[in-house]
Design a protein around this motif. Structure first.
Motif, PDB file in Angstrom:
ATOM      1  N   ARG A 283     -12.338   0.036 -18.332  1.00 55.73           N
ATOM      2  CA  ARG A 283     -10.741  -0.142 -17.657  1.00 55.73           C
ATOM      3  C   ARG A 283      -9.855   1.112 -16.997  1.00 55.73           C
ATOM      4  O   ARG A 283     -10.444   1.997 -17.293  1.00 55.73           O
ATOM      5  CB  ARG A 283     -10.113  -0.445 -18.879  1.00 55.73           C
ATOM      6  N   VAL A 284      -8.992   1.231 -16.254  1.00 56.50           N
ATOM      7  CA  VAL A 284      -8.428   2.043 -16.027  1.00 56.50           C
ATOM      8  C   VAL A 284      -6.736   2.165 -16.095  1.00 56.50           C
ATOM      9  O   VAL A 284      -6.264   1.267 -16.995  1.00 56.50           O
ATOM     10  CB  VAL A 284      -7.900   1.383 -14.234  1.00 56.50           C
ATOM     11  N   PRO A 285      -6.422   3.467 -17.695  1.00 57.60           N
ATOM     12  CA  PRO A 285      -5.670   4.085 -17.784  1.00 57.60           C
ATOM     13  C   PRO A 285      -4.422   4.169 -16.404  1.00 57.60           C
ATOM     14  O   PRO A 285      -4.567   4.725 -15.370  1.00 57.60           O
ATOM     15  CB  PRO A 285      -6.326   4.807 -17.766  1.00 57.60           C
ATOM     16  N   VAL A 286      -3.803   3.655 -17.312  1.00 58.55           N
ATOM     17  CA  VAL A 286      -1.864   3.641 -16.172  1.00 58.55           C
ATOM     18  C   VAL A 286      -1.120   3.966 -16.556  1.00 58.55           C
ATOM     19  O   VAL A 286      -1.221   4.514 -18.168  1.00 58.55           O
ATOM     20  CB  VAL A 286      -1.702   1.729 -16.256  1.00 58.55           C
ATOM     21  N   ALA A 287       0.243   4.900 -16.321  1.00 56.12           N
ATOM     22  CA  ALA A 287       1.186   5.252 -16.319  1.00 56.12           C
ATOM     23  C   ALA A 287       1.944   4.401 -17.120  1.00 56.12           C
ATOM     24  O   ALA A 287       1.707   3.149 -17.209  1.00 56.12           O
ATOM     25  CB  ALA A 287       2.155   5.393 -15.378  1.00 56.12           C
ATOM     26  N   PRO A 288       2.776   4.583 -17.531  1.00 61.59           N
ATOM     27  CA  PRO A 288       3.634   3.724 -18.657  1.00 61.59           C
ATOM     28  C   PRO A 288       4.149   2.612 -18.359  1.00 61.59           C
ATOM     29  O   PRO A 288       4.778   1.497 -18.726  1.00 61.59           O
ATOM     30  CB  PRO A 288       5.075   3.924 -19.780  1.00 61.59           C
ATOM     31  N   ASP A 289       4.574   2.089 -16.686  1.00 64.97           N
ATOM     32  CA  ASP A 289       5.219   1.685 -15.798  1.00 64.97           C
ATOM     33  C   ASP A 289       4.128   0.615 -15.061  1.00 64.97           C
ATOM     34  O   ASP A 289       4.192  -0.538 -14.303  1.00 64.97           O
ATOM     35  CB  ASP A 289       5.594   2.334 -14.824  1.00 64.97           C
ATOM     36  N   LEU A 290       2.723   1.267 -15.677  1.00 65.36           N
ATOM     37  CA  LEU A 290       1.545   0.541 -15.457  1.00 65.36           C
ATOM     38  C   LEU A 290       1.327   0.354 -13.663  1.00 65.36           C
ATOM     39  O   LEU A 290      -0.233  -0.216 -13.095  1.00 65.36           O
ATOM     40  CB  LEU A 290       1.943  -1.229 -15.379  1.00 65.36           C
ATOM     41  N   SER A 291       1.305   2.100 -13.613  1.00 68.76           N
ATOM     42  CA  SER A 291       1.204   2.498 -11.973  1.00 68.76           C
ATOM     43  C   SER A 291       0.516   3.200 -12.148  1.00 68.76           C
ATOM     44  O   SER A 291      -0.396   3.952 -13.015  1.00 68.76           O
ATOM     45  CB  SER A 291       2.256   2.520 -11.244  1.00 68.76           C
ATOM     46  N   LEU A 292      -0.569   4.009 -11.189  1.00 64.90           N
ATOM     47  CA  LEU A 292      -1.463   4.573 -11.424  1.00 64.90           C
ATOM     48  C   LEU A 292      -0.718   5.825 -10.864  1.00 64.90           C
ATOM     49  O   LEU A 292       0.453   6.032 -10.169  1.00 64.90           O
ATOM     50  CB  LEU A 292      -2.640   4.860 -10.234  1.00 64.90           C
ATOM     51  N   PRO A 293      -1.498   7.062 -11.912  1.00 63.37           N
ATOM     52  CA  PRO A 293      -0.175   8.204 -11.954  1.00 63.37           C
ATOM     53  C   PRO A 293      -0.080   8.811 -10.833  1.00 63.37           C
ATOM     54  O   PRO A 293       1.158   9.276 -10.617  1.00 63.37           O
ATOM     55  CB  PRO A 293      -1.304   9.444 -13.394  1.00 63.37           C
ATOM     56  N   GLU A 294      -1.782   8.797  -9.593  1.00 63.63           N
ATOM     57  CA  GLU A 294      -1.192   9.741  -8.360  1.00 63.63           C
ATOM     58  C   GLU A 294      -1.182   8.533  -7.463  1.00 63.63           C
ATOM     59  O   GLU A 294      -0.704   8.966  -6.579  1.00 63.63           O
ATOM     60  CB  GLU A 294      -2.850  10.248  -8.681  1.00 63.63           C
ATOM     61  N   HIS A 295      -0.763   7.102  -7.393  1.00 59.86           N
ATOM     62  CA  HIS A 295      -0.312   6.586  -6.624  1.00 59.86           C
ATOM     63  C   HIS A 295       0.387   5.071  -7.512  1.00 59.86           C
ATOM     64  O   HIS A 295      -0.042   4.670  -7.922  1.00 59.86           O
ATOM     65  CB  HIS A 295      -1.283   5.704  -6.246  1.00 59.86           C
ATOM     66  N   PRO A 296       1.424   5.781  -7.205  1.00 64.36           N
ATOM     67  CA  PRO A 296       2.959   4.918  -7.708  1.00 64.36           C
ATOM     68  C   PRO A 296       2.950   3.903  -7.826  1.00 64.36           C
ATOM     69  O   PRO A 296       3.512   2.578  -7.815  1.00 64.36           O
ATOM     70  CB  PRO A 296       3.650   5.540  -7.772  1.00 64.36           C
ATOM     71  N   GLU A 297       2.423   3.506  -5.738  1.00 68.95           N
ATOM     72  CA  GLU A 297       2.833   2.257  -5.143  1.00 68.95           C
ATOM     73  C   GLU A 297       1.558   1.327  -5.480  1.00 68.95           C
ATOM     74  O   GLU A 297       1.205  -0.303  -5.379  1.00 68.95           O
ATOM     75  CB  GLU A 297       2.588   2.213  -4.383  1.00 68.95           C
ATOM     76  N   VAL A 298       0.362   1.456  -6.457  1.00 71.88           N
ATOM     77  CA  VAL A 298      -0.704   0.688  -7.340  1.00 71.88           C
ATOM     78  C   VAL A 298      -0.587   0.522  -8.740  1.00 71.88           C
ATOM     79  O   VAL A 298       0.027   1.420  -9.647  1.00 71.88           O
ATOM     80  CB  VAL A 298      -2.380   1.498  -6.619  1.00 71.88           C
TER      81      VAL A 298
END
Length: 427
Positions: A283-298
């Motif tokens: 599983r992929v850890p995500v930012a609070p808004d469910l985006s990738l920390p280094e790629h907010p468009e994903v």
């Protein structure tokens, strides 16, 4: 072929399950172009998949074509294809039939079976995630009864009528309970040589109790109901070997030709291409808004996302995936307006599982109940969440028929559906 953006931002959604479909529908009025990619042409209501596997429902009863579901949504294109690779730098996804670019990417490709490093067990213990899995399991189960009918050797007949379900979660409990009902109530008058009432259903769980995510008192009620159905429940029994002849749990051996896997899942392998360190299940850890920390468009949702809330992981269940998909749609809308995305907050509406005829357990936190009332609640809830009026009516009619007659109309063995079933027929 590479598709590039021109006028409106392009949202590429990988996966037509709960997360992907709910995101797609939540973006219906947004100023975006959407491409929804799935390797099948349908959305599947997975909570009822075990009923297809046990011949209670047919495949179309719990699935609907994605194109039909989205026929009125003009800003979406449905593409039946398979995602193979993700290039974050180029903002491009390689599909089996070409490449496609994106401005926003939502990865909702779910999970597959996990055999804890023993992938060779898959041949002998199929899991249940897709319609193909369900039809293969149905063929395996029904073919075992057919083989028992023509078997003269008592030991071989006993092995054919031993059914082992590995994993004491909701899927395992539902499979085991339904198999016991089939053997006790559906088939006895239809077989002449094999007494199918002697079939034994074993539910094997490595942990100390079944339905471990539920409160202990509901787990105990579930165990008691399974025992009343005739299911033999083995807890604290990790599996050490699975082969064509049966299952081993340390020194304990169960001879069986039909072993079903409901013990674990692993996230889609696409998660490992997103440039982050995944957890043990992929599983992929995500930012609070469910985006990738280094790629907010994903964005990543559903079983593929590792989300913590109040110190606990958000469960990999359908309501969570739906909420995640709808939340990502809201974040994309906010981004288009120049606003920051809000953090995701999971709303837990409780857990429920059916154990068999007129028996289920429901956990709403402080409110917990079981028995016939829980069974009716389970039935209404699943009917409500099915997609499509036709599906609801057909499932309701089939359930009513099964309730009054104990019959299961979908007991058709599809030749070629399962290699194990074919070898059983040939034996």
């Amino acid at each position: 072929m590479t598709m590039t953006t021109n006028e409106q931002p392009h949202v590429l959604i990988l996966g037509g399950g709960f997360g992907g479909l709910w995101a797609t529908r939540a973006l219906a009025s947004a100023p975006v172009r959407i491409t929804l990619v799935d390797r099948t042409n349908h959305h599947l209501f997975q909570p009822l998949l075990y009923q297809v596997a046990t011949a209670g429902l047919s495949a179309p009863d719990i699935a609907a074509p994605l194109r039909h579901i989205l026929r009125g949504q003009k800003n979406v294109i449905v593409r039946m294809d398979e995602a193979l690779a993700i290039d974050l730098a180029a903002r491009e996804v390689t599909l089996a039939e070409g490449r496609i670019g994106y401005d926003y990417l939502l990865v909702a490709t779910g999970a597959a079976h996990a055999y804890f490093g023993r992938d060779e067990w898959a041949e002998h213990a199929p899991g249940l995630k897709t319609l193909d899995d369900a039809l293969a399991i149905r063929a395996r189960v029904l073919s075992a009864f057919e083989a028992a009918e023509r078997e003269d050797d008592p030991a071989r007949r006993e092995a054919l009528m031993n059914f082992v379900v590995i994993g004491g979660g909701p899927t395992g409990v539902e499979l085991a309970g339904t198999l016991a009902e089939i053997a006790r109530h559906t088939l006895p008058r239809e077989f002449r040589r094999a007494d199918v009432r002697n079939a034994r259903v074993h539910l094997v769980e490595a942990g100390p109790r079944v339905l471990a995510t539920m409160p202990p008192e509901l787990s105990e009620k579930t165990r008691a109901q399974l025992l009343r159905l005739g299911v033999e429940v083995h807890t604290g029994a990790p599996v050490t070997q699975i082969d064509a002849e049966g299952v081993s749990m340390g020194e304990r051996r169960i001879a069986s030709r039909t072993v079903l896997w409901a013990a674990g899942v692993a996230a889609s392998p696409l998660g490992r291409q997103l440039g982050v360190v995944t957890d043990r299940a992929g599983r992929v850890p995500v930012a609070p808004d469910l985006s990738l920390p280094e790629h907010p468009e994903v964005f990543v949702v559903g079983d593929l996302a590792s989300v913590q809330q109040d110190g606990k992981p958000v469960p990999g269940v359908a309501p969570a995936a739906k909420q995640m998909g709808a939340h990502v749609a809201g974040v994309i809308r906010d981004r288009l307006r120049g606003l920051p995305g809000k953090p995701f907050r999971y709303r837990d509406y409780g857990n429920l599982a059916t154990i068999g005829r007129m028996a289920a357990v429901v956990d709403f936190g402080r409110l917990r109940f079981s028995g016939i009332l829980a069974w009716w609640f389970w039935l209404v809830a699943h009917l409500f969440f099915l997609i499509g009026f036709r599906n609801r009516i057909i499932v309701l009619v089939n359930w009513g028929w099964s309730y009054w007659t104990y019959q299961r109309h979908a007991r058709i063995i599809v030749r070629g559906g399962d290699p194990q079933a074919r070898s059983t027929r040939a034996a």
